[in-house]
Design a protein around this motif. Structure first.
Motif, short mmCIF file in Angstrom:
data_model
loop_
_atom_site.label_atom_id
_atom_site.label_comp_id
_atom_site.label_asym_id
_atom_site.label_seq_id
_atom_site.Cartn_x
_atom_site.Cartn_y
_atom_site.Cartn_z
N ALA A 1 0.74 -2.62 -7.51
CA ALA A 1 -0.33 -1.33 -7.79
C ALA A 1 0.24 -0.54 -6.55
O ALA A 1 0.19 0.86 -6.86
CB ALA A 1 -1.46 -1.88 -7.57
N MET A 2 0.30 -1.08 -5.38
CA MET A 2 0.69 -0.01 -4.42
C MET A 2 2.19 0.64 -4.53
O MET A 2 2.41 2.00 -4.43
CB MET A 2 1.07 -0.87 -3.01
N ALA A 3 3.07 -0.13 -5.12
CA ALA A 3 4.44 0.55 -5.67
C ALA A 3 3.95 1.36 -6.72
O ALA A 3 4.74 2.75 -6.67
CB ALA A 3 5.21 -0.59 -5.91
N SER B 1 9.50 -10.34 -7.95
CA SER B 1 8.14 -10.78 -8.51
C SER B 1 7.17 -9.51 -8.54
O SER B 1 6.46 -9.28 -9.55
CB SER B 1 7.29 -11.75 -7.94
N VAL B 2 7.34 -8.70 -7.61
CA VAL B 2 6.55 -7.50 -7.34
C VAL B 2 7.14 -6.51 -8.45
O VAL B 2 6.11 -5.89 -9.33
CB VAL B 2 6.82 -6.89 -6.00
N LEU B 3 8.37 -6.45 -8.53
CA LEU B 3 8.82 -5.70 -9.71
C LEU B 3 8.46 -5.76 -11.02
O LEU B 3 8.17 -5.03 -11.96
CB LEU B 3 10.46 -5.44 -9.48
N ALA C 1 13.34 1.18 -7.18
CA ALA C 1 11.95 0.64 -7.36
C ALA C 1 12.06 -0.79 -6.63
O ALA C 1 10.84 -1.13 -6.01
CB ALA C 1 11.53 0.18 -9.08
N LEU C 2 12.91 -1.42 -6.39
CA LEU C 2 13.00 -2.62 -5.62
C LEU C 2 12.62 -2.32 -4.25
O LEU C 2 12.17 -3.14 -3.39
CB LEU C 2 14.26 -3.25 -5.72
N THR C 3 13.37 -1.38 -3.76
CA THR C 3 13.09 -0.97 -2.29
C THR C 3 11.64 -0.76 -1.99
O THR C 3 11.13 -1.07 -1.18
CB THR C 3 13.88 0.41 -1.88
N ALA D 1 7.30 1.70 -16.91
CA ALA D 1 8.73 1.55 -17.36
C ALA D 1 9.75 1.82 -16.43
O ALA D 1 9.74 2.91 -15.76
CB ALA D 1 9.12 2.22 -18.77
N VAL D 2 10.43 0.89 -16.07
CA VAL D 2 11.72 0.99 -15.07
C VAL D 2 12.95 1.11 -15.44
O VAL D 2 13.19 -0.15 -16.09
CB VAL D 2 11.27 -0.02 -13.82
N GLU D 3 13.52 2.06 -15.49
CA GLU D 3 14.93 2.23 -16.27
C GLU D 3 15.88 1.38 -15.13
O GLU D 3 15.57 1.19 -14.28
CB GLU D 3 15.22 3.71 -16.38
N ASP D 4 16.89 0.97 -16.10
CA ASP D 4 17.85 0.26 -15.16
C ASP D 4 18.55 1.14 -13.93
O ASP D 4 18.79 0.57 -12.78
CB ASP D 4 19.18 -0.19 -16.21
#
Length: 121
Positions: free
Chosen positions: A56-58, A5-7, A24-26, A15-18
């Motif tokens: 936003a922190m991520a 949900s955060v992602l 990004a999940l980490t 944009a988060v590429e595959d």
């Protein structure tokens, strides 16, 4: 709050590429965990304000990491056309987004940073 949900909320900012999803999940999990330990008693950890604050922190952490990398492009010139990006402006934007999201989530978080001391006379 889970990292997925955060992602999903993070994708509102960047944009988060595959190929970047695992990293990004980490980061999303770390930010979510950081907020989860600060929750007030009875606060819902699935509250959208908390999810957005973790995202936003991520976003801020990912921006710092990208800007600190050696491959970060600052200026590119092709013929008469020059494209530039300001690392400082990108970092400032990420910082503002993070601060505003955290401010929105404040009612759900304990204030662990307040310190009251008596000044000796």
């Amino acid at each position: 709050m889970n990292q997925w949900s955060v992602l999903n909320a993070l994708k509102q900012y960047i944009a988060v590429e595959d190929s970047e999803t695992a990293q990004a999940l980490t980061t999303c999990k770390a930010c979510g965990d950081e907020l989860a330990v600060r929750l007030k008693d009875g606060a819902d950890e699935d509250d959208l304000r908390l999810i957005n604050a973790a995202a936003a922190m991520a976003y801020y952490r990912i921006t710092v990491k990208k800007l600190s990398g050696e491959d970060s492009l600052v200026s590119f010139k092709a013929g008469d056309v020059t494209v530039s990006k300001s690392a400082g402006a990108a970092l400032e934007l990420a910082s503002q987004v993070r601060d505003e999201a955290l401010k929105s989530a404040l009612p759900l978080l304990r204030d662990d940073e307040f310190l009251f001391k008596q000044v000796g006379i």
